[in-house]
Write a protein that holds these residues in place. Sequence first.
Motif, PDB file in Angstrom:
ATOM      1  N   VAL A   8      52.768  91.767  20.892  1.00  0.00           N
ATOM      2  CA  VAL A   8      53.649  90.849  21.341  1.00  0.00           C
ATOM      3  C   VAL A   8      53.817  89.637  21.295  1.00  0.00           C
ATOM      4  CG1 VAL A   8      52.155  88.772  23.562  1.00  0.00           C
ATOM      5  CG2 VAL A   8      51.708  91.542  23.246  1.00  0.00           C
ATOM      6  N   ILE A   9      54.536  89.250  21.387  1.00  0.00           N
ATOM      7  CA  ILE A   9      55.180  88.026  20.441  1.00  0.00           C
ATOM      8  C   ILE A   9      55.368  86.896  21.442  1.00  0.00           C
ATOM      9  CG2 ILE A   9      57.117  86.320  19.280  1.00  0.00           C
ATOM     10  CD1 ILE A   9      58.663  89.101  18.400  1.00  0.00           C
ATOM     11  N   ILE A  10      54.352  85.446  20.964  1.00  0.00           N
ATOM     12  CA  ILE A  10      53.708  84.532  21.894  1.00  0.00           C
ATOM     13  C   ILE A  10      55.846  83.242  20.861  1.00  0.00           C
ATOM     14  CG2 ILE A  10      52.576  82.659  22.107  1.00  0.00           C
ATOM     15  CD1 ILE A  10      50.634  84.766  21.830  1.00  0.00           C
ATOM     16  N   ALA A  11      56.557  82.748  21.744  1.00  0.00           N
ATOM     17  CA  ALA A  11      57.030  82.065  20.743  1.00  0.00           C
ATOM     18  C   ALA A  11      56.737  80.097  21.283  1.00  0.00           C
ATOM     19  CB  ALA A  11      58.454  81.835  22.166  1.00  0.00           C
ATOM     20  N   GLY A  12      55.422  79.841  20.294  1.00  0.00           N
ATOM     21  CA  GLY A  12      55.197  78.655  20.338  1.00  0.00           C
ATOM     22  C   GLY A  12      53.857  78.721  20.304  1.00  0.00           C
ATOM     23  N   GLY A  13      53.185  77.823  19.274  1.00  0.00           N
ATOM     24  CA  GLY A  13      51.764  78.229  18.977  1.00  0.00           C
ATOM     25  C   GLY A  13      51.584  75.963  19.047  1.00  0.00           C
ATOM     26  N   GLY A  14      51.450  76.061  20.318  1.00  0.00           N
ATOM     27  CA  GLY A  14      51.309  74.840  21.277  1.00  0.00           C
ATOM     28  C   GLY A  14      49.844  75.172  21.802  1.00  0.00           C
ATOM     29  N   LEU A  15      49.255  74.128  22.261  1.00  0.00           N
ATOM     30  CA  LEU A  15      47.941  74.486  23.214  1.00  0.00           C
ATOM     31  C   LEU A  15      48.110  75.814  24.420  1.00  0.00           C
ATOM     32  CD1 LEU A  15      46.852  71.035  23.940  1.00  0.00           C
ATOM     33  CD2 LEU A  15      46.115  72.268  22.734  1.00  0.00           C
ATOM     34  N   ALA A  16      49.454  76.197  24.862  1.00  0.00           N
ATOM     35  CA  ALA A  16      49.295  77.056  25.751  1.00  0.00           C
ATOM     36  C   ALA A  16      49.324  78.069  24.923  1.00  0.00           C
ATOM     37  CB  ALA A  16      50.927  77.276  26.710  1.00  0.00           C
ATOM     38  N   GLY A  17      50.533  78.474  23.726  1.00  0.00           N
ATOM     39  CA  GLY A  17      50.734  79.389  22.996  1.00  0.00           C
ATOM     40  C   GLY A  17      49.675  79.562  21.971  1.00  0.00           C
ATOM     41  N   ASN A 117      44.624  65.817  22.061  1.00  0.00           N
ATOM     42  CA  ASN A 117      45.691  66.574  22.336  1.00  0.00           C
ATOM     43  C   ASN A 117      45.228  67.641  20.929  1.00  0.00           C
ATOM     44  OD1 ASN A 117      46.310  66.406  24.659  1.00  0.00           O
ATOM     45  ND2 ASN A 117      48.408  66.338  24.072  1.00  0.00           N
ATOM     46  N   ARG A 118      45.230  66.385  20.185  1.00  0.00           N
ATOM     47  CA  ARG A 118      45.008  67.076  18.719  1.00  0.00           C
ATOM     48  C   ARG A 118      44.098  67.991  18.242  1.00  0.00           C
ATOM     49  NH1 ARG A 118      43.983  64.341  13.606  1.00  0.00           N
ATOM     50  NH2 ARG A 118      44.325  65.460  11.667  1.00  0.00           N
ATOM     51  N   TRP A 119      42.884  67.444  18.660  1.00  0.00           N
ATOM     52  CA  TRP A 119      40.999  68.075  18.254  1.00  0.00           C
ATOM     53  C   TRP A 119      42.119  69.370  18.679  1.00  0.00           C
ATOM     54  CZ3 TRP A 119      37.406  68.543  15.939  1.00  0.00           C
ATOM     55  CH2 TRP A 119      36.570  68.730  16.003  1.00  0.00           C
ATOM     56  N   MET A 120      41.563  69.564  20.025  1.00  0.00           N
ATOM     57  CA  MET A 120      41.849  70.933  20.913  1.00  0.00           C
ATOM     58  C   MET A 120      42.901  71.630  19.912  1.00  0.00           C
ATOM     59  SD  MET A 120      42.405  71.509  24.862  1.00  0.00           S
ATOM     60  CE  MET A 120      43.536  70.183  25.174  1.00  0.00           C
ATOM     61  N   GLY A 121      43.754  71.051  19.267  1.00  0.00           N
ATOM     62  CA  GLY A 121      44.852  71.993  18.536  1.00  0.00           C
ATOM     63  C   GLY A 121      43.720  72.250  17.799  1.00  0.00           C
ATOM     64  N   HIS A 308      54.166  66.478  37.691  1.00  0.00           N
ATOM     65  CA  HIS A 308      54.086  65.318  37.914  1.00  0.00           C
ATOM     66  C   HIS A 308      52.687  65.118  37.275  1.00  0.00           C
ATOM     67  CE1 HIS A 308      53.383  61.169  38.975  1.00  0.00           C
ATOM     68  NE2 HIS A 308      55.039  61.080  39.258  1.00  0.00           N
ATOM     69  N   PRO A 309      52.123  64.379  36.842  1.00  0.00           N
ATOM     70  CA  PRO A 309      50.881  64.211  36.446  1.00  0.00           C
ATOM     71  C   PRO A 309      49.714  63.176  36.969  1.00  0.00           C
ATOM     72  CG  PRO A 309      52.378  62.490  34.384  1.00  0.00           C
ATOM     73  CD  PRO A 309      53.096  63.429  36.047  1.00  0.00           C
ATOM     74  N   VAL A 310      50.321  63.445  38.263  1.00  0.00           N
ATOM     75  CA  VAL A 310      49.886  62.467  39.044  1.00  0.00           C
ATOM     76  C   VAL A 310      47.895  62.622  39.124  1.00  0.00           C
ATOM     77  CG1 VAL A 310      50.902  63.238  41.004  1.00  0.00           C
ATOM     78  CG2 VAL A 310      49.074  61.631  41.344  1.00  0.00           C
ATOM     79  N   ALA A 311      47.831  63.854  39.612  1.00  0.00           N
ATOM     80  CA  ALA A 311      46.783  64.915  39.227  1.00  0.00           C
ATOM     81  C   ALA A 311      46.144  65.372  38.762  1.00  0.00           C
ATOM     82  CB  ALA A 311      46.479  65.210  40.828  1.00  0.00           C
ATOM     83  N   GLY A 312      46.529  65.759  37.328  1.00  0.00           N
ATOM     84  CA  GLY A 312      46.577  65.465  36.330  1.00  0.00           C
ATOM     85  C   GLY A 312      45.925  67.210  36.088  1.00  0.00           C
ATOM     86  N   GLN A 313      47.005  68.091  36.956  1.00  0.00           N
ATOM     87  CA  GLN A 313      46.967  69.681  36.865  1.00  0.00           C
ATOM     88  C   GLN A 313      47.526  70.547  35.964  1.00  0.00           C
ATOM     89  OE1 GLN A 313      44.732  71.332  39.517  1.00  0.00           O
ATOM     90  NE2 GLN A 313      44.281  68.940  39.534  1.00  0.00           N
ATOM     91  N   GLY A 314      48.921  69.745  35.115  1.00  0.00           N
ATOM     92  CA  GLY A 314      49.570  70.457  34.356  1.00  0.00           C
ATOM     93  C   GLY A 314      48.844  71.737  33.768  1.00  0.00           C
ATOM     94  N   PHE A 315      48.194  71.201  32.065  1.00  0.00           N
ATOM     95  CA  PHE A 315      47.251  72.416  31.414  1.00  0.00           C
ATOM     96  C   PHE A 315      46.694  73.218  32.366  1.00  0.00           C
ATOM     97  CE2 PHE A 315      44.575  73.308  27.909  1.00  0.00           C
ATOM     98  CZ  PHE A 315      45.354  74.028  27.919  1.00  0.00           C
ATOM     99  N   ASN A 316      45.594  72.663  33.656  1.00  0.00           N
ATOM    100  CA  ASN A 316      44.460  73.759  33.956  1.00  0.00           C
ATOM    101  C   ASN A 316      44.983  74.461  35.256  1.00  0.00           C
ATOM    102  OD1 ASN A 316      42.164  71.673  33.492  1.00  0.00           O
ATOM    103  ND2 ASN A 316      44.464  70.062  34.728  1.00  0.00           N
ATOM    104  N   LEU A 317      46.482  73.993  35.341  1.00  0.00           N
ATOM    105  CA  LEU A 317      46.941  75.310  35.606  1.00  0.00           C
ATOM    106  C   LEU A 317      47.715  75.980  34.591  1.00  0.00           C
ATOM    107  CD1 LEU A 317      49.176  76.719  38.911  1.00  0.00           C
ATOM    108  CD2 LEU A 317      50.398  74.996  37.491  1.00  0.00           C
TER     109      LEU A 317
END
Length: 421
Positions: A8-17, A117-121, A308-317
Amino acid sequence: MKHSDTDVIIAGGGLAGATLALALTRVAPALSVTVVEAFPLSADALPDSYQPSYDARSTALAWGSRLIFEELGLWHRISEHATPIQHIHVSDRGRFGATRLNAQEYEQRALGYVMDNRWMGLCLMRELLETKVQWQAPADVIDMTPCEQGVSVSLKIGNETSRLKAQCLIVADGGRSGLREKLGFQPSHHGYNQNALIANVSTSDSHEFTAFERFTEAGPMAMLPHGSPSRAGHESALVWTLNDQELKQVLAMSDSDKCLRLQERFGWRLGRFTRIGECNYYPLTLTTVAEPVRPGVALVGNAAHALHPVAGQGFNLALRGLMTLVEQFRLAAEQGRSPGDFQILRRYHELHSPDWQQTVQFSDSLIRIFGHSLAPVATARDAGLVGLDLLPSAKRLFARKAMGTGGRRAVINGPAASDKQ
């Protein structure tokens, strides 16, 4: 499985990757994983201790996301700087409608958490250093073509290019790199004609671990408790929705005038605004990809859907989707099948699709409902907020969505247990 340089290759080593890479080592350790990241990475660059910055960007984690990080063995590190959300207050600025959620009502220690974010990373990087995950950094995935082994991925490393063969490519580099479009995926964009201004602020009154969601005539505004994980402080993370003209005006203001404008919009529930930190902003767009999988490749995180960040759901989803994908990869490894098998990836999409469709609808409907200024609509939504506060069953459903416990969640070491309510 057929031979390849890596499974498996993961393109992106941010929080999701990075989370995906860690989860694969925990759930499907038979698979080899390579992460391609544009920024240089070095173990020597990881600090011995972490000192939070006032201007650090942060993410809201739902309770369900905490459970996932516990399963990955990461929560013990993350929790050192995780500010709990023990109360949520949703209101319509200048009107009587409001609803309140309290963690104690659901026998939980918190409804969610806020962390830098930096701490989580850093926590993810430290954990990944102890695994067999391989890194190509700094490097970029620039193209992919099918091959006998699965996919052949083109990498750009400095001024040189090279190819790496894999069973599957996972695109986790967000929606701005252009890789998604280069691979032929067609995203759908819906602009809100709004911008999110993000900053940390200080107030004269303590936040008491309360997250505020305020709907104003100019758009939604969120104030999330930030700072110490154990002592209620006076610092909050602000997400302020502004149209282009208002954004330009606010950015041109002095810090004291920004605080005054913010006071006017938010009100006095946190007392007086005394400080605002560095302001960042980005345009708000709902982005979705109807078919985010094809043989040998899948989109995850913001590359697949940006809300939209209104409910703070993006990263959790995104996190729930990652765990669904990991579970399908685990099953594929057990059956001796390639993780890039289209049936495997299509099954992942089928399982995750109801969750992201419901979450997109939930977030988008909040914007549309609270975006109307007509008196009959405003009166109806105020009544709805009051009714939500009075009806236990409706409030419980709302709480489950806020806590991120309503979507499908893969669980390590056995079937999922019922979330405690």
